[in-house]
Design a protein around this motif. Structure first.
Motif, PDB file in Angstrom:
ATOM      1  N   VAL A  75       0.858  -1.183   0.000  1.00  0.00           N
ATOM      2  CA  VAL A  75       0.000   0.000   0.000  1.00  0.00           C
ATOM      3  C   VAL A  75       0.892   1.230   0.000  1.00  0.00           C
ATOM      4  O   VAL A  75       1.884   1.282   0.745  1.00  0.00           O
ATOM      5  N   SER A  76       0.552   2.219  -0.818  1.00  0.00           N
ATOM      6  CA  SER A  76       1.307   3.477  -0.847  1.00  0.00           C
ATOM      7  C   SER A  76       0.343   4.623  -1.123  1.00  0.00           C
ATOM      8  O   SER A  76      -0.785   4.419  -1.573  1.00  0.00           O
ATOM      9  N   ARG A  77       0.824   5.823  -0.879  1.00  0.00           N
ATOM     10  CA  ARG A  77      -0.010   7.018  -1.007  1.00  0.00           C
ATOM     11  C   ARG A  77       0.847   8.131  -1.596  1.00  0.00           C
ATOM     12  O   ARG A  77       1.828   8.559  -0.981  1.00  0.00           O
ATOM     13  N   TYR A 102      -3.284   9.924  -5.039  1.00  0.00           N
ATOM     14  CA  TYR A 102      -3.889   8.609  -5.189  1.00  0.00           C
ATOM     15  C   TYR A 102      -3.355   7.665  -4.123  1.00  0.00           C
ATOM     16  O   TYR A 102      -2.247   7.831  -3.610  1.00  0.00           O
ATOM     17  N   VAL A 103      -4.160   6.652  -3.821  1.00  0.00           N
ATOM     18  CA  VAL A 103      -3.769   5.543  -2.956  1.00  0.00           C
ATOM     19  C   VAL A 103      -3.642   4.314  -3.848  1.00  0.00           C
ATOM     20  O   VAL A 103      -4.581   3.984  -4.589  1.00  0.00           O
ATOM     21  N   ALA A 104      -2.493   3.644  -3.779  1.00  0.00           N
ATOM     22  CA  ALA A 104      -2.241   2.477  -4.618  1.00  0.00           C
ATOM     23  C   ALA A 104      -2.189   1.226  -3.765  1.00  0.00           C
ATOM     24  O   ALA A 104      -1.524   1.187  -2.727  1.00  0.00           O
ATOM     25  N   ILE A 105      -2.910   0.197  -4.202  1.00  0.00           N
ATOM     26  CA  ILE A 105      -2.864  -1.132  -3.576  1.00  0.00           C
ATOM     27  C   ILE A 105      -2.338  -2.093  -4.645  1.00  0.00           C
ATOM     28  O   ILE A 105      -2.989  -2.298  -5.672  1.00  0.00           O
ATOM     29  N   ARG A 106      -1.187  -2.648  -4.393  1.00  0.00           N
ATOM     30  CA  ARG A 106      -0.538  -3.527  -5.372  1.00  0.00           C
ATOM     31  C   ARG A 106      -0.498  -4.945  -4.833  1.00  0.00           C
ATOM     32  O   ARG A 106      -0.054  -5.182  -3.711  1.00  0.00           O
ATOM     33  N   ILE A 107      -0.953  -5.895  -5.649  1.00  0.00           N
ATOM     34  CA  ILE A 107      -0.912  -7.318  -5.309  1.00  0.00           C
ATOM     35  C   ILE A 107      -0.052  -8.008  -6.360  1.00  0.00           C
ATOM     36  O   ILE A 107      -0.454  -8.116  -7.532  1.00  0.00           O
ATOM     37  N   ASP A 108       1.137  -8.447  -5.969  1.00  0.00           N
ATOM     38  CA  ASP A 108       2.067  -9.131  -6.860  1.00  0.00           C
ATOM     39  C   ASP A 108       2.138 -10.612  -6.489  1.00  0.00           C
ATOM     40  O   ASP A 108       1.934 -10.985  -5.329  1.00  0.00           O
ATOM     41  N   ASP A 109       2.425 -11.429  -7.478  1.00  0.00           N
ATOM     42  CA  ASP A 109       2.647 -12.845  -7.196  1.00  0.00           C
ATOM     43  C   ASP A 109       3.775 -13.356  -8.077  1.00  0.00           C
ATOM     44  O   ASP A 109       4.171 -12.702  -9.045  1.00  0.00           O
ATOM     45  N   ALA A 110       4.281 -14.538  -7.726  1.00  0.00           N
ATOM     46  CA  ALA A 110       5.370 -15.158  -8.481  1.00  0.00           C
ATOM     47  C   ALA A 110       4.853 -16.283  -9.354  1.00  0.00           C
ATOM     48  O   ALA A 110       5.594 -17.213  -9.679  1.00  0.00           O
ATOM     49  N   GLY A 111       3.575 -16.211  -9.737  1.00  0.00           N
ATOM     50  CA  GLY A 111       2.972 -17.265 -10.533  1.00  0.00           C
ATOM     51  C   GLY A 111       3.247 -17.119 -12.010  1.00  0.00           C
ATOM     52  O   GLY A 111       4.174 -16.415 -12.439  1.00  0.00           O
ATOM     53  N   PRO A 112       2.434 -17.761 -12.830  1.00  0.00           N
ATOM     54  CA  PRO A 112       2.662 -17.742 -14.283  1.00  0.00           C
ATOM     55  C   PRO A 112       2.295 -16.423 -14.948  1.00  0.00           C
ATOM     56  O   PRO A 112       2.645 -16.205 -16.103  1.00  0.00           O
ATOM     57  N   GLY A 113       1.585 -15.537 -14.273  1.00  0.00           N
ATOM     58  CA  GLY A 113       1.232 -14.247 -14.857  1.00  0.00           C
ATOM     59  C   GLY A 113      -0.055 -14.308 -15.655  1.00  0.00           C
ATOM     60  O   GLY A 113      -0.725 -15.339 -15.743  1.00  0.00           O
ATOM     61  N   ILE A 114      -0.416 -13.175 -16.271  1.00  0.00           N
ATOM     62  CA  ILE A 114      -1.644 -13.054 -17.065  1.00  0.00           C
ATOM     63  C   ILE A 114      -1.235 -12.674 -18.484  1.00  0.00           C
ATOM     64  O   ILE A 114      -0.675 -11.591 -18.702  1.00  0.00           O
ATOM     65  N   ALA A 115      -1.513 -13.558 -19.428  1.00  0.00           N
ATOM     66  CA  ALA A 115      -1.058 -13.317 -20.799  1.00  0.00           C
ATOM     67  C   ALA A 115      -1.855 -12.211 -21.483  1.00  0.00           C
ATOM     68  O   ALA A 115      -1.316 -11.484 -22.310  1.00  0.00           O
ATOM     69  N   ASP A 116      -3.156 -12.066 -21.187  1.00  0.00           N
ATOM     70  CA  ASP A 116      -4.011 -11.071 -21.850  1.00  0.00           C
ATOM     71  C   ASP A 116      -4.680 -10.202 -20.790  1.00  0.00           C
ATOM     72  O   ASP A 116      -5.806 -10.479 -20.367  1.00  0.00           O
ATOM     73  N   LEU A 165      -5.790   1.801  -8.126  1.00  0.00           N
ATOM     74  CA  LEU A 165      -5.579   3.211  -7.794  1.00  0.00           C
ATOM     75  C   LEU A 165      -6.893   3.799  -7.303  1.00  0.00           C
ATOM     76  O   LEU A 165      -7.917   3.717  -7.988  1.00  0.00           O
ATOM     77  N   LEU A 166      -6.872   4.385  -6.104  1.00  0.00           N
ATOM     78  CA  LEU A 166      -8.044   5.019  -5.509  1.00  0.00           C
ATOM     79  C   LEU A 166      -7.724   6.486  -5.252  1.00  0.00           C
ATOM     80  O   LEU A 166      -6.622   6.817  -4.816  1.00  0.00           O
ATOM     81  N   ALA A 167      -8.704   7.363  -5.519  1.00  0.00           N
ATOM     82  CA  ALA A 167      -8.486   8.785  -5.277  1.00  0.00           C
ATOM     83  C   ALA A 167      -8.297   9.042  -3.783  1.00  0.00           C
ATOM     84  O   ALA A 167      -9.047   8.520  -2.953  1.00  0.00           O
ATOM     85  N   ASP A 168      -7.282   9.849  -3.467  1.00  0.00           N
ATOM     86  CA  ASP A 168      -7.003  10.201  -2.074  1.00  0.00           C
ATOM     87  C   ASP A 168      -7.929  11.345  -1.673  1.00  0.00           C
ATOM     88  O   ASP A 168      -7.829  12.447  -2.215  1.00  0.00           O
ATOM     89  N   PRO A 169      -8.865  11.147  -0.728  1.00  0.00           N
ATOM     90  CA  PRO A 169      -9.807  12.220  -0.377  1.00  0.00           C
ATOM     91  C   PRO A 169      -9.157  13.389   0.339  1.00  0.00           C
ATOM     92  O   PRO A 169      -9.758  14.454   0.438  1.00  0.00           O
ATOM     93  N   GLU A 170      -7.942  13.214   0.842  1.00  0.00           N
ATOM     94  CA  GLU A 170      -7.270  14.292   1.555  1.00  0.00           C
ATOM     95  C   GLU A 170      -6.241  15.003   0.696  1.00  0.00           C
ATOM     96  O   GLU A 170      -5.426  15.759   1.203  1.00  0.00           O
ATOM     97  N   GLY A 220       6.119   1.890  -9.699  1.00  0.00           N
ATOM     98  CA  GLY A 220       7.524   1.591  -9.934  1.00  0.00           C
ATOM     99  C   GLY A 220       8.371   1.832  -8.698  1.00  0.00           C
ATOM    100  O   GLY A 220       9.314   1.091  -8.412  1.00  0.00           O
ATOM    101  N   ARG A 221       8.013   2.891  -7.959  1.00  0.00           N
ATOM    102  CA  ARG A 221       8.756   3.136  -6.725  1.00  0.00           C
ATOM    103  C   ARG A 221       8.544   2.006  -5.722  1.00  0.00           C
ATOM    104  O   ARG A 221       9.466   1.559  -5.055  1.00  0.00           O
ATOM    105  N   MET A 222       7.294   1.529  -5.637  1.00  0.00           N
ATOM    106  CA  MET A 222       7.019   0.412  -4.748  1.00  0.00           C
ATOM    107  C   MET A 222       7.790  -0.817  -5.203  1.00  0.00           C
ATOM    108  O   MET A 222       8.317  -1.582  -4.388  1.00  0.00           O
ATOM    109  N   ALA A 223       7.847  -0.998  -6.539  1.00  0.00           N
ATOM    110  CA  ALA A 223       8.573  -2.157  -7.048  1.00  0.00           C
ATOM    111  C   ALA A 223      10.062  -2.052  -6.732  1.00  0.00           C
ATOM    112  O   ALA A 223      10.712  -3.045  -6.393  1.00  0.00           O
TER     113      ALA A 223
END
Length: 472
Positions: free
Chosen positions: A361-363, A367-381, A429-434, A447-450
């Motif tokens: 989670v970052s701000r 915007y507020v960003a919630i990133r869910i990463d995995d080490a699986g096969p990925g999404i081709a499309d 990405l969610l709008a930051d109300p503040e 990218g910074r989170m990555a």
């Protein structure tokens, strides 16, 4: 602006009228000169004696400056104003001509007297040519002012009604767009706008009824789910205790007890979500409540309590970062939790056991960003994965669509990319109300989170295998 248009219309009508009246006055003055000239030309046809000509000139009337003058006799009747060229033109053409002279105009009428041609000149002064022009322009100006004034009053009244009715439609449309389905307009103004107002009210009523029916349907379906859920809860309570802290158990027995624990936790979670659905959909459709808010960090921590237990059973390395501080977001807590469960559930559903995942989670930048990463096969499309109901794996295809709908509710978006872990990276990405929202580059925020994630993994010397991408 209305007054200017009315003034232009009045000028377009009155200017030609003024010119036409001026031409008419000039034509009348020239016609009077022709009448006086005819008296002299008639006398010349009878006799060219100077005395007879003088009597005819005196009989034509007018003062000394405007009396007819005869050119071409042995003894002229006076000095005219026409030039020799004008006189020669009248003799050559042998027809009446009107020429401009100093102080006015002169009418020249040629008279054939045997082998010579005499010319009768009648002078018409400017005063006669422009008689009444001042009063005429004054009257036309008054008429123009009256027309413009009355037009401005009438147009202003009509425009005021039209603008008022249009403003009512705009306000009603904005209120509907903001979610106030109880907004109605007063059908006023011209007939077309009044009909538009009636149509708008009918549309709003249908939208209100449709939303009410939809909420009632969701509430009814939620009630219907209670029966099988109650059966599951009773069956789960009838199972043995899932306490693994007392006694010694084999690996198979531990897996069995942990499975019982997960079943009970899932049932509790389902009961809570169904309660939320029923309470939410049974509320009256009003606009008195402000936008729903929740703490993103709290929601992430709460849901990871559930998923961490399942991850431990499947030997999945996992990590949560950035969820220590309060981060508000303009979405209901239950909907954000459902979106997180949908995305994280995809990780457990479509990646093998032992596959690592990360929730961050970052701000930043409004915007507020919630990133869910995995080490699986990925999404081709990725584009197909974000389309509602599209799935090649036998599911409903609504998981990522739920996340996208929640993000759009918070004026945000959902995107899919390749994660640093090797699999899929889903970013909400969610709008930051503040903060003041502005357009943000996804790769600037994520990218910074990555990079932070990559630096920490490098420090821990931990590597997860990458797999070839497949459709999720």
């Amino acid at each position: 602006m209305t007054g200017g248009v009315c003034a232009l219309v009045a000028l377009a009508f009155l200017l030609p009228l003024a010119v036409s009246l001026g031409d008419r006055v000039r034509a009348e003055a020239i016609a009077d000169a022709a009448r006086r000239s005819a008296l002299v030309t008639g006398a010349l046809a009878v006799s060219t004696e100077p005395a007879a000509v003088e009597r005819a000139v005196a009989a034509s009337g007018g003062d000394v400056t405007t009396r007819p003058v005869v050119h071409g006799l042995d003894a002229g009747s006076g000095t005219g104003r026409a030039t020799a060229a004008d006189l020669d033109r009248a003799r050559a053409e042998k027809r009446s001509v009107v020429v401009e002279v100093s102080g006015g105009a002169a009418r020249l009428d040629p008279v054939v007297l045997g082998d010579r041609v005499a010319v009768v000149e009648v002078f018409v002064p400017d005063a006669a040519l422009n008689r009444g022009s001042g009063l005429r322009w004054l009257l036309l100006g008054a008429v123009a002012a009256a027309l413009v004034g009355s037009a401005v009053v009438v147009v202003d009244r009509v425009a005021t009604r039209t603008v008022f009715a249009t403003r009512g439609l705009i306000d009603g449309a904005l209120a509907i767009g903001d979610g106030d389905l109880a907004a109605r307009v007063e059908p006023t103004g011209p007939r077309e706008l009044a009909e538009a107002g009636h149509a708008f009210n009918q549309m709003a009523e249908r939208l209100d009824a449709a939303r009410t029916d939809e909420r009632e349907l969701v509430a009814d379906l939620s009630h219907r789910l209670r029966t099988p859920l109650t059966v599951l809860r009773l069956d789960a309570e009838a199972l043995e205790s899932d306490d693994t802290s007392v006694g010694t158990f084999s690996q198979a027995e531990l897996d069995h007890l942990r499975g019982i624990r997960r079943i009970r936790q899932a049932i509790v979670t389902l009961e809570g979500e169904i309660d939320v659905l029923i309470k939410t959909t049974r509320k009256a459709v009003t606009h008195d409540a402000g936008p729903a808010m929740c703490d993103v960090s709290e929601v992430v921590r709460d849901r990871m309590v559930f998923w961490s237990a399942l991850a431990g059973d499947q030997n999945r390395p996992h990590r949560v970062s950035g969820a220590q501080l309060r981060i508000p977001a303009p979405v209901p807590r239950a909907e954000l939790a459902a979106a997180l469960d949908a995305v994280i559930g995809n990780v457990f559903r479509y990646t093998p056991q032992g596959t690592a995942f990360e929730v961050a989670v970052s701000r930043r930048d409004g915007y507020v960003a919630i990133r869910i990463d995995d080490a699986g096969p990925g999404i081709a499309d990725p584009d197909r994965a974000l389309r509602r109901g599209a799935s090649d794996r036998g599911s409903t295809g609504l998981g990522l669509d739920i996340a996208k709908r929640v993000a759009m509710q918070a004026n945000g978006s959902v995107s899919i990319d390749r994660a640093q872990l090797g699999g899929a990276s889903v970013v909400m990405l969610l709008a930051d109300p503040e903060a003041t929202p502005r357009q943000v580059n996804r790769f600037g925020l994520v990218g910074r989170m990555a990079r932070d994630s990559r630096d920490q993994k490098s420090a821990e010397r931990r590597r997860w295998p990458r797999r070839r991408p497949t459709d999720r």
